[in-house]
Write a protein that holds these residues in place. Structure first.
Motif, PDB file in Angstrom:
ATOM      1  N   ASP A  57      19.508  60.408  55.961  1.00  0.00           N
ATOM      2  CA  ASP A  57      18.181  60.335  56.521  1.00  0.00           C
ATOM      3  C   ASP A  57      18.454  59.613  57.596  1.00  0.00           C
ATOM      4  OD1 ASP A  57      15.757  59.926  57.127  1.00  0.00           O
ATOM      5  OD2 ASP A  57      15.046  59.244  55.012  1.00  0.00           O
ATOM      6  N   PHE A  58      18.813  60.235  59.014  1.00  0.00           N
ATOM      7  CA  PHE A  58      18.838  59.561  60.269  1.00  0.00           C
ATOM      8  C   PHE A  58      17.660  58.981  60.656  1.00  0.00           C
ATOM      9  CE2 PHE A  58      22.118  63.065  60.092  1.00  0.00           C
ATOM     10  CZ  PHE A  58      23.216  62.351  60.003  1.00  0.00           C
ATOM     11  N   PHE A  59      16.313  59.552  60.216  1.00  0.00           N
ATOM     12  CA  PHE A  59      15.244  58.846  60.646  1.00  0.00           C
ATOM     13  C   PHE A  59      15.213  57.633  60.146  1.00  0.00           C
ATOM     14  CE2 PHE A  59      10.761  58.223  60.997  1.00  0.00           C
ATOM     15  CZ  PHE A  59      10.257  58.596  62.263  1.00  0.00           C
ATOM     16  N   GLU A  60      15.372  57.407  58.833  1.00  0.00           N
ATOM     17  CA  GLU A  60      15.305  56.061  58.095  1.00  0.00           C
ATOM     18  C   GLU A  60      16.336  55.088  58.872  1.00  0.00           C
ATOM     19  OE1 GLU A  60      13.905  53.233  55.498  1.00  0.00           O
ATOM     20  OE2 GLU A  60      13.047  55.234  56.283  1.00  0.00           O
ATOM     21  N   CYS A  61      17.456  55.509  59.234  1.00  0.00           N
ATOM     22  CA  CYS A  61      18.519  54.759  59.790  1.00  0.00           C
ATOM     23  C   CYS A  61      17.815  54.143  61.061  1.00  0.00           C
ATOM     24  CB  CYS A  61      19.765  55.571  60.305  1.00  0.00           C
ATOM     25  SG  CYS A  61      20.831  56.422  58.807  1.00  0.00           S
ATOM     26  N   HIS A  62      17.170  54.976  61.914  1.00  0.00           N
ATOM     27  CA  HIS A  62      16.540  54.527  63.136  1.00  0.00           C
ATOM     28  C   HIS A  62      15.472  53.496  62.651  1.00  0.00           C
ATOM     29  CE1 HIS A  62      12.711  55.544  64.899  1.00  0.00           C
ATOM     30  NE2 HIS A  62      13.277  54.888  66.143  1.00  0.00           N
ATOM     31  N   CYS A  77      28.859  49.490  50.729  1.00  0.00           N
ATOM     32  CA  CYS A  77      28.118  50.784  51.141  1.00  0.00           C
ATOM     33  C   CYS A  77      28.052  51.622  50.031  1.00  0.00           C
ATOM     34  CB  CYS A  77      28.386  51.197  52.375  1.00  0.00           C
ATOM     35  SG  CYS A  77      28.189  50.382  53.744  1.00  0.00           S
ATOM     36  N   LYS A  78      29.396  52.045  49.512  1.00  0.00           N
ATOM     37  CA  LYS A  78      29.448  53.078  48.426  1.00  0.00           C
ATOM     38  C   LYS A  78      28.852  52.643  47.157  1.00  0.00           C
ATOM     39  CE  LYS A  78      33.828  55.266  49.936  1.00  0.00           C
ATOM     40  NZ  LYS A  78      35.348  55.501  49.660  1.00  0.00           N
ATOM     41  N   GLY A  79      29.060  51.196  46.736  1.00  0.00           N
ATOM     42  CA  GLY A  79      28.130  50.731  45.721  1.00  0.00           C
ATOM     43  C   GLY A  79      26.533  50.951  45.607  1.00  0.00           C
ATOM     44  N   GLN A  80      25.990  50.561  46.968  1.00  0.00           N
ATOM     45  CA  GLN A  80      24.720  50.771  47.277  1.00  0.00           C
ATOM     46  C   GLN A  80      24.321  51.962  47.193  1.00  0.00           C
ATOM     47  OE1 GLN A  80      23.116  48.031  49.998  1.00  0.00           O
ATOM     48  NE2 GLN A  80      21.483  49.570  50.480  1.00  0.00           N
ATOM     49  N   CYS A  81      25.118  53.164  47.787  1.00  0.00           N
ATOM     50  CA  CYS A  81      24.661  54.435  47.468  1.00  0.00           C
ATOM     51  C   CYS A  81      24.771  54.752  45.945  1.00  0.00           C
ATOM     52  CB  CYS A  81      26.104  54.990  48.177  1.00  0.00           C
ATOM     53  SG  CYS A  81      25.624  55.651  49.844  1.00  0.00           S
ATOM     54  N   LEU A 102      21.633  53.659  44.379  1.00  0.00           N
ATOM     55  CA  LEU A 102      20.379  54.516  44.930  1.00  0.00           C
ATOM     56  C   LEU A 102      20.486  55.911  44.547  1.00  0.00           C
ATOM     57  CD1 LEU A 102      20.009  53.083  48.428  1.00  0.00           C
ATOM     58  CD2 LEU A 102      18.495  52.643  46.582  1.00  0.00           C
ATOM     59  N   GLY A 103      21.487  56.504  44.038  1.00  0.00           N
ATOM     60  CA  GLY A 103      21.796  57.769  43.560  1.00  0.00           C
ATOM     61  C   GLY A 103      22.244  58.738  44.684  1.00  0.00           C
ATOM     62  N   PHE A 104      22.886  58.128  45.654  1.00  0.00           N
ATOM     63  CA  PHE A 104      23.326  59.169  46.614  1.00  0.00           C
ATOM     64  C   PHE A 104      24.871  58.935  46.613  1.00  0.00           C
ATOM     65  CE2 PHE A 104      20.208  56.414  49.729  1.00  0.00           C
ATOM     66  CZ  PHE A 104      19.323  57.263  49.327  1.00  0.00           C
ATOM     67  N   ALA A 105      25.394  60.016  47.131  1.00  0.00           N
ATOM     68  CA  ALA A 105      26.965  60.234  47.082  1.00  0.00           C
ATOM     69  C   ALA A 105      27.339  60.063  48.645  1.00  0.00           C
ATOM     70  CB  ALA A 105      27.264  61.541  46.928  1.00  0.00           C
ATOM     71  N   TRP A 106      28.322  59.090  48.642  1.00  0.00           N
ATOM     72  CA  TRP A 106      28.732  58.568  50.098  1.00  0.00           C
ATOM     73  C   TRP A 106      29.329  59.827  50.769  1.00  0.00           C
ATOM     74  CZ3 TRP A 106      28.455  54.471  53.314  1.00  0.00           C
ATOM     75  CH2 TRP A 106      29.261  54.624  54.353  1.00  0.00           C
ATOM     76  N   GLY A 107      29.094  60.346  51.715  1.00  0.00           N
ATOM     77  CA  GLY A 107      29.750  61.351  52.592  1.00  0.00           C
ATOM     78  C   GLY A 107      29.103  62.710  52.328  1.00  0.00           C
ATOM     79  N   ALA A 108      28.118  62.794  51.478  1.00  0.00           N
ATOM     80  CA  ALA A 108      27.238  64.111  50.994  1.00  0.00           C
ATOM     81  C   ALA A 108      27.022  64.776  52.196  1.00  0.00           C
ATOM     82  CB  ALA A 108      26.167  63.626  50.120  1.00  0.00           C
ATOM     83  N   TYR A 127      21.398  50.824  56.878  1.00  0.00           N
ATOM     84  CA  TYR A 127      21.745  51.875  57.903  1.00  0.00           C
ATOM     85  C   TYR A 127      22.987  52.724  57.476  1.00  0.00           C
ATOM     86  CZ  TYR A 127      23.118  53.892  62.516  1.00  0.00           C
ATOM     87  OH  TYR A 127      23.594  54.870  63.570  1.00  0.00           O
ATOM     88  N   LEU A 128      24.000  52.056  57.326  1.00  0.00           N
ATOM     89  CA  LEU A 128      25.282  53.054  56.849  1.00  0.00           C
ATOM     90  C   LEU A 128      25.131  53.815  55.636  1.00  0.00           C
ATOM     91  CD1 LEU A 128      27.991  50.228  58.081  1.00  0.00           C
ATOM     92  CD2 LEU A 128      27.664  52.485  58.938  1.00  0.00           C
ATOM     93  N   VAL A 129      24.297  52.954  54.540  1.00  0.00           N
ATOM     94  CA  VAL A 129      24.129  53.781  53.354  1.00  0.00           C
ATOM     95  C   VAL A 129      23.081  55.161  53.540  1.00  0.00           C
ATOM     96  CG1 VAL A 129      22.764  53.423  51.143  1.00  0.00           C
ATOM     97  CG2 VAL A 129      24.387  51.855  51.879  1.00  0.00           C
ATOM     98  N   HIS A 130      22.208  54.899  54.398  1.00  0.00           N
ATOM     99  CA  HIS A 130      21.589  56.075  54.497  1.00  0.00           C
ATOM    100  C   HIS A 130      22.033  57.063  55.648  1.00  0.00           C
ATOM    101  CE1 HIS A 130      17.733  55.045  52.457  1.00  0.00           C
ATOM    102  NE2 HIS A 130      17.993  53.916  53.003  1.00  0.00           N
TER     103      HIS A 130
END
Length: 180
Positions: A20-25, A125-129, A132-138, A11-14
């Protein structure tokens, strides 16, 4: 991460990675349904509602945003949030402020970060981001239709099939004179 359910980490990663708030939900709602006796069940509902509220706000649905974000405040328990690795008091204050701003149309949509208090959770969470190719806080990609209109674009064939199956079962029971 062992201390926290993987679904909370996801949840926190997304929430902070691809926004992706829909995915969080989806992630947290499925977990909450699987674990109805979770000691923080109400707080999980509150976090689900925060994600849904931000999804609505980003889409320009002010009424939906205010309703969901406002409702989340009655579920978010500061001590339970702390038990999930979050800064409970600060998180509640941020959501409360967002409700006020949204009600007043005081500021345009901006992403909201949830304050992660546990440094080990934040690191996980930052490691998982990163994996997954995400930037934490993007910042949200407001041009991505899967972030903005996912509820309209998602595959619902499994839901449609299940509804059709249940309808057929009811018809068969009625034909046979059975009761529901």
């Amino acid at each position: 991460m062992e201390r926290y359910p993987q679904e909370v980490v996801d949840y926190l990663v997304h929430f902070h990675g691809d926004r992706d708030f829909f995915e969080c939900h989806e992630i947290l709602e499925e977990y909450w349904k699987e674990k109805p006796d979770h000691p923080y069940a109400d707080t999980l509902v509150g976090l689900i509602q925060v994600a849904v509220g931000l999804y609505h706000q980003r889409r320009g649905n002010k009424a939906g945003a205010v309703k969901m974000l406002g409702s989340s405040l009655s579920y978010l328990n500061e001590e339970h949030l702390k038990g999930l690795g979050l800064a409970g008091e600060e998180l509640v204050a941020r959501v409360r402020q967002r409700v006020r701003e949204t009600e007043l149309d005081a500021v345009p949509y901006a992403d909201l970060d949830l304050p992660v208090e546990d440094p080990l959770l934040l690191e996980a969470c930052k490691g998982q981001c990163a994996r997954l190719g995400f930037a934490w806080g993007a910042v949200s990609d407001g041009s991505n239709p899967m972030l903005i209109d996912r509820h309209k674009l998602r595959d619902r064939s499994d839901v449609v099939e299940e509804r059709a199956r249940q309808l057929e079962a009811r018809k068969l029971r009625r034909k046979g004179g059975g009761t529901l």
